[in-house]
Design an enzyme around this catalytic site. Sequence first.
Site, PDB file in Angstrom:
ATOM      1  N   HIS A  99       0.797  -1.236   0.000  1.00  0.00           N
ATOM      2  CA  HIS A  99       0.000   0.000   0.000  1.00  0.00           C
ATOM      3  C   HIS A  99       0.827   1.282   0.000  1.00  0.00           C
ATOM      4  O   HIS A  99       0.300   2.372  -0.227  1.00  0.00           O
ATOM      5  CB  HIS A  99      -1.008  -0.017   1.156  1.00  0.00           C
ATOM      6  CG  HIS A  99      -2.344   0.531   0.759  1.00  0.00           C
ATOM      7  ND1 HIS A  99      -3.513   0.205   1.392  1.00  0.00           N
ATOM      8  CD2 HIS A  99      -2.696   1.409  -0.221  1.00  0.00           C
ATOM      9  CE1 HIS A  99      -4.520   0.856   0.818  1.00  0.00           C
ATOM     10  NE2 HIS A  99      -4.044   1.592  -0.157  1.00  0.00           N
ATOM     11  N   HIS A 124      -7.135  -2.013   7.457  1.00  0.00           N
ATOM     12  CA  HIS A 124      -6.243  -1.221   8.315  1.00  0.00           C
ATOM     13  C   HIS A 124      -6.410   0.271   8.031  1.00  0.00           C
ATOM     14  O   HIS A 124      -6.943   0.653   6.992  1.00  0.00           O
ATOM     15  CB  HIS A 124      -4.788  -1.640   8.067  1.00  0.00           C
ATOM     16  CG  HIS A 124      -4.567  -3.119   8.201  1.00  0.00           C
ATOM     17  ND1 HIS A 124      -4.604  -3.973   7.118  1.00  0.00           N
ATOM     18  CD2 HIS A 124      -4.353  -3.895   9.284  1.00  0.00           C
ATOM     19  CE1 HIS A 124      -4.407  -5.213   7.533  1.00  0.00           C
ATOM     20  NE2 HIS A 124      -4.253  -5.202   8.839  1.00  0.00           N
ATOM     21  N   HIS A 139       4.098   0.464   4.707  1.00  0.00           N
ATOM     22  CA  HIS A 139       2.748   0.325   4.125  1.00  0.00           C
ATOM     23  C   HIS A 139       1.648   0.650   5.143  1.00  0.00           C
ATOM     24  O   HIS A 139       0.479   0.742   4.759  1.00  0.00           O
ATOM     25  CB  HIS A 139       2.522  -1.061   3.485  1.00  0.00           C
ATOM     26  CG  HIS A 139       2.368  -2.199   4.446  1.00  0.00           C
ATOM     27  ND1 HIS A 139       1.729  -3.371   4.104  1.00  0.00           N
ATOM     28  CD2 HIS A 139       2.768  -2.346   5.720  1.00  0.00           C
ATOM     29  CE1 HIS A 139       1.748  -4.195   5.156  1.00  0.00           C
ATOM     30  NE2 HIS A 139       2.372  -3.600   6.132  1.00  0.00           N
ATOM     31  N   ASP A 224      -7.383  -1.818  -0.849  1.00  0.00           N
ATOM     32  CA  ASP A 224      -6.495  -2.853  -0.317  1.00  0.00           C
ATOM     33  C   ASP A 224      -7.323  -4.135  -0.231  1.00  0.00           C
ATOM     34  O   ASP A 224      -8.349  -4.166   0.460  1.00  0.00           O
ATOM     35  CB  ASP A 224      -6.018  -2.409   1.072  1.00  0.00           C
ATOM     36  CG  ASP A 224      -4.969  -3.326   1.669  1.00  0.00           C
ATOM     37  OD1 ASP A 224      -5.054  -4.548   1.461  1.00  0.00           O
ATOM     38  OD2 ASP A 224      -4.070  -2.813   2.359  1.00  0.00           O
ATOM     39  N   ASP A 226      -7.036  -6.676   1.383  1.00  0.00           N
ATOM     40  CA  ASP A 226      -7.226  -7.263   2.714  1.00  0.00           C
ATOM     41  C   ASP A 226      -8.491  -6.735   3.398  1.00  0.00           C
ATOM     42  O   ASP A 226      -8.865  -7.204   4.478  1.00  0.00           O
ATOM     43  CB  ASP A 226      -5.971  -7.159   3.592  1.00  0.00           C
ATOM     44  CG  ASP A 226      -5.675  -5.764   4.116  1.00  0.00           C
ATOM     45  OD1 ASP A 226      -6.582  -4.913   4.161  1.00  0.00           O
ATOM     46  OD2 ASP A 226      -4.512  -5.527   4.498  1.00  0.00           O
TER      47      ASP A 226
HETATM   48 MN   LIG Z   1      -3.537  -0.934   3.350  1.00  0.00          MN
END
Ligand SMILES: [Mn+2]
Length: 297
Positions: A99, A124, A139, A224, A226
Amino acid sequence: MQQGKKVDVIGIQMDLGASRRGVNMGPSAIRYSNLVEKMKDLGLSPRDCGDIIPRIPQDEGEVSMRHAREINEANERLYRAVRESLRAGAMPVVLGGDHCVAAGSIPAAAEELGEIGVIWIDAHGDFNNDKSTPSGNMHGMPLSAVCGCGPEAMVSFSKARIRPKHVAQVGARDLDAAERQRLRENGVSVFSISDIDKLGMAEVMRRAIAVAGGGTRGIHLSFDVDAITPEAAPGVGTPVHSGLTVREAFLAAEMLAESGRVVSLDMVEVNPMLDAFNKTGALACELILSVLGKTVY
Ligand SMILES: [Mn+2]
């Protein structure tokens, strides 16, 4: 998106911002699902600009900003590529990489277009700086950096900054204590996974688009993978349980397309080494297509 719209695919093989290697192969994994061909099928005019490759670091650099030198050097190249793309009237689609790369793409969009907003879809916050970081992994810092909340070294090649009041974080479910406080103090709108549970993804996205799109020249989307639950997106470096469903992710992408406000985007953190038969790479490819206007009906 209008027919014939120019789209530039810009890969960046960055994995220096994370502690786990492998996301540098993300651009290949996303292209492997025929990203460029499928863009043509949508009636767009894509161009594959190839990949930016960071230098191999000879040491770790500063403990609080590991590999800062090599990251910033590659990000400055990304910054120039994204600016060129926008200046040529294209939409830049950045394939990460970790990221960190958003610290190159976002200032470029802000420099070319003026005041823009950011929608940051992520498990996050990525809102640490070199003082608050528990890990030194860069990141975890790009959103803070592009908002002018440090580390300044990460965006030293640009003067353009994003106003936190135009930033919507969507899908947070793992924030560091200091990071949570910094997001609050700086006035970032955070729509956590519990907000999504309570309000529904459609309402959260309406609000996020209002935050990032209201009074701005457009929206930069930084996605992202995730953010998506690990059962559906296993190929990520920092998985967190109980994330977005695949449909919630597509709904977000489709609503962003409908808004007509997205000017540039990053798709980041696909780690093919941890993936299952490119499940996550293929999902990332399809999400990009949805943001570019692919619809079911
Ligand atoms: Mn991220």
